[in-house]
Design an enzyme around this catalytic site. Structure first.
Site, PDB file in Angstrom:
ATOM      1  N   CYS A  43      -4.646  -5.051  10.274  1.00  0.00           N
ATOM      2  CA  CYS A  43      -3.616  -5.535   9.358  1.00  0.00           C
ATOM      3  C   CYS A  43      -2.335  -5.757  10.142  1.00  0.00           C
ATOM      4  CB  CYS A  43      -3.385  -4.530   8.233  1.00  0.00           C
ATOM      5  SG  CYS A  43      -2.276  -5.144   6.944  1.00  0.00           S
ATOM      6  N   THR A  93       0.852  -1.195   0.000  1.00  0.00           N
ATOM      7  CA  THR A  93       0.000   0.000   0.000  1.00  0.00           C
ATOM      8  C   THR A  93       0.882   1.238   0.000  1.00  0.00           C
ATOM      9  OG1 THR A  93      -1.652  -1.183   1.319  1.00  0.00           O
ATOM     10  CG2 THR A  93      -1.885   1.205   1.169  1.00  0.00           C
TER      11      THR A  93
END
Length: 262
Positions: free
Chosen positions: A236, A82
């Site tokens: 996460c 990301t």
């Protein structure tokens, strides 16, 4: 400043309809590395150039990209990452990468030099954020799992029309392992009423005012908004942490549909 960046981006799209996203969902495209900053012994920030100074990556908030490289044996390896940048950061994107000794993609990033190209495909991911969709987010991150959280938090906080509150618990082994600490502390300073962060370390320094050990059920209850239909929990981290956090969240009473694992 960020408000005007968003305005600029909107005007850019409206006045120049030919502005297109740089990503391709089907094919890998090469992006040139223009800057590399070593942040610690095993963490570096990589800045990649987009096709033009006004190009955008075209990554929806909460989505990620697939990066392709070569491991030590010269075999192809593909891994999701990301970016820490948003589409309001025109002309480039950045990745903050933690490089593990045995990591196959870590090897590729360790070998990358300015001028090299990274093969990227995307966007990918099941999470799509709409501004104001919830009252508050609880975010649980471990290690490099901070990058999707940082991306979503930035998008919320830099949008003057989005009043969503963000509560982040970020766990690491040591103080040196904390990624993006300066940027995260900056968000705390700039958006004190909207962004709260609680750091947890397994091996804290002698002087430490954050959490110690592993993230506990009590820490979540203390630092997160209580379960509600308009509260969403994002998580996460490494698989053992993800498993433990899922059990804590279930025990506290967060409904399955309000939990999202990256």
């Amino acid at each position: 400043m960020h408000y005007f960046l968003h305005l600029y981006f909107l005007v850019l799209i409206l006045c120049h309809p030919h502005v297109v996203a740089s990503l391709d969902t089907e094919n890998f495209k090469g992006f040139k590395l223009v800057k590399r900053d070593q942040l610690s012994h095993n963490v570096a920030k990589f800045k990649f150039e987009l096709p033009t100074p006004t190009s955008v990556l075209g990554l929806p908030i909460g989505q990620h990209i697939s990066c392709r490289g070569k491991d030590r044996q010269g075999e192809d390896v593909i891994k999701p990452y990301t970016p820490t940048t948003l589409d309001s950061d025109v002309g480039y994107f950045e990745l903050v990468i933690k490089m593990y000794p045995q990591g196959r993609m870590s090897h590729h990033f360790r070998e990358m030099r300015v001028g090299d190209y990274l093969a990227v495909r995307g966007p990918k991911g099941r999470f799509k954020y709409q501004p104001g969709e919830v009252r508050a987010f609880g975010m649980l991150a471990g290690g490099s799992g901070i990058t999707p959280m940082f991306q979503v938090a930035r998008a919320i906080l830099e949008n003057p029309n989005d009043k969503t509150k963000v509560h982040l618990i970020y766990a690491n082994v040591t103080y040196e392992d904390i990624l993006l600490k300066e940027e995260l502390d900056g968000l705390t300073t700039n958006y004190p009423d909207q962004f709260k962060i609680y750091y947890v370390l397994n091996q804290p320094p002698e002087v430490w005012d954050g959490g110690v050990g592993f993230v506990s059920k009590e820490m979540i209850e203390t630092h997160f908004p209580a379960p509600a239909h308009d509260v969403k929990i994002l998580r996460c981290g490494p698989p053992p942490m993800n498993k433990a956090m899922a059990a804590h969240l279930d025990a506290i009473g967060y409904a399955p549909e309000t939990q999202f694992p990256f």
